[in-house]
Write a protein that holds these residues in place. Structure first.
Motif, PDB file in Angstrom:
ATOM      1  N   GLU A 275      43.880  15.245 -18.160  1.00  0.00           N
ATOM      2  CA  GLU A 275      42.664  14.621 -17.648  1.00  0.00           C
ATOM      3  C   GLU A 275      42.263  15.235 -16.306  1.00  0.00           C
ATOM      4  O   GLU A 275      41.071  15.391 -16.014  1.00  0.00           O
ATOM      5  N   ALA A 276      43.260  15.593 -15.504  1.00  0.00           N
ATOM      6  CA  ALA A 276      42.958  16.215 -14.207  1.00  0.00           C
ATOM      7  C   ALA A 276      42.324  17.592 -14.400  1.00  0.00           C
ATOM      8  O   ALA A 276      41.386  17.965 -13.678  1.00  0.00           O
ATOM      9  N   PHE A 277      42.803  18.368 -15.378  1.00  0.00           N
ATOM     10  CA  PHE A 277      42.171  19.661 -15.649  1.00  0.00           C
ATOM     11  C   PHE A 277      40.746  19.471 -16.160  1.00  0.00           C
ATOM     12  O   PHE A 277      39.838  20.235 -15.814  1.00  0.00           O
ATOM     13  N   GLN A 278      40.536  18.444 -16.990  1.00  0.00           N
ATOM     14  CA  GLN A 278      39.178  18.159 -17.460  1.00  0.00           C
ATOM     15  C   GLN A 278      38.277  17.813 -16.283  1.00  0.00           C
ATOM     16  O   GLN A 278      37.112  18.240 -16.229  1.00  0.00           O
ATOM     17  N   GLN A 279      38.805  17.047 -15.315  1.00  0.00           N
ATOM     18  CA  GLN A 279      38.000  16.702 -14.147  1.00  0.00           C
ATOM     19  C   GLN A 279      37.684  17.942 -13.316  1.00  0.00           C
ATOM     20  O   GLN A 279      36.593  18.061 -12.747  1.00  0.00           O
ATOM     21  N   GLN A 280      38.618  18.876 -13.270  1.00  0.00           N
ATOM     22  CA  GLN A 280      38.342  20.144 -12.594  1.00  0.00           C
ATOM     23  C   GLN A 280      37.202  20.875 -13.293  1.00  0.00           C
ATOM     24  O   GLN A 280      36.322  21.459 -12.636  1.00  0.00           O
ATOM     25  N   ALA A 281      37.190  20.832 -14.615  1.00  0.00           N
ATOM     26  CA  ALA A 281      36.123  21.490 -15.366  1.00  0.00           C
ATOM     27  C   ALA A 281      34.768  20.886 -15.024  1.00  0.00           C
ATOM     28  O   ALA A 281      33.770  21.598 -14.844  1.00  0.00           O
ATOM     29  N   ARG A 282      34.703  19.573 -14.926  1.00  0.00           N
ATOM     30  CA  ARG A 282      33.437  18.942 -14.587  1.00  0.00           C
ATOM     31  C   ARG A 282      33.002  19.338 -13.168  1.00  0.00           C
ATOM     32  O   ARG A 282      31.831  19.635 -12.932  1.00  0.00           O
ATOM     33  N   ALA A 283      33.953  19.307 -12.238  1.00  0.00           N
ATOM     34  CA  ALA A 283      33.609  19.681 -10.863  1.00  0.00           C
ATOM     35  C   ALA A 283      33.142  21.133 -10.785  1.00  0.00           C
ATOM     36  O   ALA A 283      32.197  21.455 -10.065  1.00  0.00           O
ATOM     37  N   LEU A 284      33.791  22.005 -11.546  1.00  0.00           N
ATOM     38  CA  LEU A 284      33.377  23.404 -11.563  1.00  0.00           C
ATOM     39  C   LEU A 284      31.949  23.534 -12.087  1.00  0.00           C
ATOM     40  O   LEU A 284      31.141  24.305 -11.551  1.00  0.00           O
TER      41      LEU A 284
END
Length: 437
Positions: A275-284
Motif C-alpha cells: 500500500e505504501a508503494f501504491q501511495q508513492q505511485a499516486r504522489a509521483l
C-alpha cells in the motif's frame, strides 16, 4: 488533578458534533456567544482543557449560562456534575470502600462490552469504564479493549465517522487510564493498542473534515505510543497513513512520507508495504512524473503484495497491519494513480473491472466510486460519470463519509461544462441540497 478525575467525553462529543473540532475553535465560539449575552466571563483553552479532562467538573455561574445557550441543554447533558454536599460526599466515599473487587471487575467488563456504543448514553458507559480501567489488568482487559476498537472501526466503515468518533475517544481514554497504573509488560501492550486506536481516531477526524492540526495531533500520538511500545512497524504504518492524509496539493510531502514508510529503519509487513508503494505511485503522478515511473512504483506494490504468505484477512483495527489489503484494492487504487497521471481511459478500465468485483465496505465503495466518476468525466463520459456519482452519493450521504463527499464535489466541479444535461443537473442539485442541509 483530583484522583478520580475522569475525562468528560460527553462534552467533547457535543462540541465536535456542533463543528468545533478544536479547543481553540470552541473558545472563539464561546467568546462570541458571551458577547451576545453581554456576559463578562471569558475562558481560555486551558479552561476548556480542564473541563474536558474532568479536573474542573462544574463551571461557574456565568459560564453555565453561556454553555447552556451554546448547546441548548442543561449542564448535566454535557457531562458536568453538580458538586455534592459534604454529607453526600461522605456517603459516596463509604459506598466506594464497601464495593467488592469482583463486583467492580464485572461492572467494568460489562461497561466496556457495550456495543455498538455510539450514542451519548453509551458515552456515559465509557466514561465509567475509564474510571474502572485503573483497577484491572491482564489479558481480559486487553481483549475487551481490542474488541471495542474493532467494533468501532467496523461500524465506521458501515455508518460513518461522526457517530464512531466519540466512542473511539472514550476507548482511548480507557486505554490511557489503564496504562498509567499497569505493570511494565502490560503497559507496553496497552500503549501498542493505544497506538492503533490513535491512528483510527486520526482517520475519523480526517473523514469528518476536522482541521489538519487535529489529524496531525493524533498521528503524533500514535507514533509516540508506537515508539514507547517498541512497535517500529506501527510507526512506519502511521507514516503511510500520514501520506494518505496529505492534501493533493502537497504531493511532495505525500511522497516523502510514503517513501519514509518503506525506506526507514523499520520493516512494514508485505501488505501495508504494498500500500505504501501504491501511495508513492499516486504522489509521483501528482508531482508530474511520467506514467512509466508511476507504473514502476505500482509494480513494486504488486511485488510486495506477492510476498504476503496468506490470503487477506478481515480488515480490523487491532489485527495484523494491513491484513485487509487485497489485490482488488490495489487495482482500484492503481486506477486512482492513473487518473492522477492523466491516463483517464486506463483508470476507467481498471475501475470497471475491479470495483464491481471487489468486496468493499460502504465507506470505501463510496470513495472509490466517487473517484471512478471523476475518471469518467476526464474520459469524456459525463452522463455515466453523473450516474456513478449518484451511486456514490447514495452511499455517502446519510453516513457523511467525508472523503467520498469531497471527491464528489471535485466531480461536480469537473461536470460544470455539462450542467444542462439531465443526469448531471440532477446529481449536482442533490449534492448541493445535501451541502445546504
Amino acid at each position: 488533578m483530583p484522583e478520580r478525575a475522569v475525562a468528560n467525553w460527553r462534552f467533547v462529543a457535543a462540541r465536535i458534533k456542533l463543528g468545533w473540532h478544536t479547543q481553540e475553535a470552541f473558545v472563539a465560539a464561546y467568546e462570541d456567544r458571551a458577547r451576545e449575552l453581554r456576559e463578562q466571563a471569558r475562558i481560555s483553552v486551558r479552561q476548556v482543557r480542564r473541563w474536558e479532562s474532568g479536573e474542573s467538573t462544574w463551571p461557574n455561574r456565568d459560564a453555565r449560562r453561556v454553555l447552556q445557550a451554546m448547546f441548548g441543554c442543561q449542564l448535566g447533558g454535557l457531562g458536568f456534575a453538580r458538586p455534592c454536599r459534604p454529607a453526600e460526599r461522605q456517603a459516596d466515599e463509604l459506598g466506594g470502600q464497601l464495593e467488592e473487587y469482583d463486583v467492580r471487575r464485572r461492572k467494568f467488563l460489562g461497561l466496556l462490552g457495550v456495543a455498538p456504543m455510539l450514542d451519548l448514553e453509551a458515552l456515559d458507559h465509557l466514561t465509567a469504564a475509564t474510571r474502572e480501567a485503573r483497577h484491572f489488568g491482564g489479558p481480559e482487559l486487553l481483549g475487551h479493549l481490542r474488541t471495542s476498537l474493532d467494533e468501532v472501526a467496523r461500524t465506521d466503515g458501515l455508518t460513518g465517522p461522526h457517530e464512531a468518533l466519540p466512542t473511539a475517544l472514550g476507548i482511548l481514554a480507557a486505554v490511557d487510564a489503564a496504562a498509567r497504573a499497569a505493570e511494565p509488560a502490560l503497559r507496553r501492550e496497552l500503549l501498542a493498542l493505544g497506538s492503533r486506536g490513535a491512528e483510527l481516531v486520526a482517520w475519523l477526524h480526517r473523514d469528518t473534515g476536522a482541521p489538519a492540526r487535529a489529524i496531525a495531533y493524533w498521528h503524533h500520538q500514535a507514533k509516540e505510543w508506537a515508539t514507547l511500545a517498541g512497535d517500529s512497524a506501527m510507526h512506519a504504518y502511521v507514516l503511510l497513513r500520514q501520506a494518505q492524509a496529505a492534501d493533493r496539493t502537497d504531493a511532495a510531502r505525500m511522497l516523502d512520507l510514503a517513501r519514509a514508510a518503506t525506506d526507514g529503519p523499520w520493516a512494514l509487513p508485505p501488505r501495508p508495504r504494498a500500500e505504501a508503494f501504491q501511495q508513492q505511485a499516486r504522489a509521483l503522478a501528482l508531482t508530474g512524473a511520467g506514467v512509466e515511473v508511476v507504473a514502476r512504483a505500482l509494480d513494486q506494490a504488486h511485488t510486495a503484495l506477492g510476498l504476503a504468505d496468506a490470503a487477506a484477512g478481515q480488515a480490523t483495527c487491532t489485527g495484523p497491519l494491513g491484513d485487509g489489503y487485497t489485490g482488488q484494492r490495489l487495482m482500484v487504487q492503481s486506477a486512482i494513480c492513473y487518473r492522477e497521471a492523466g491516463r483517464s481511459e486506463r483508470a476507467v478500465e481498471l475501475f470497471r473491472r475491479h470495483l464491481a468485483a471487489g468486496a468493499f465496505a460502504p465507506r470505501d465503495r463510496a470513495f472509490f466510486t466517487a473517484q471512478y466518476s471523476g475518471a469518467l468525466v476526464a474520459a469524456d463520459e459525463p452522463e455515466e460519470a453523473a450516474c456513478a456519482a449518484m451511486e456514490s452519493l447514495a452511499l455517502a450521504a446519510d453516513a457523511r463519509f467525508g472523503q467520498a463527499l469531497s471527491e464528489l464535489h471535485r466531480t461536480a466541479n469537473d461536470l460544470a461544462p455539462y450542467a444542462e444535461r439531465p443526469a448531471v443537473r440532477e446529481f449536482r442539485q442533490r449534492l448541493s441540497e445535501l451541502t445546504v442541509a
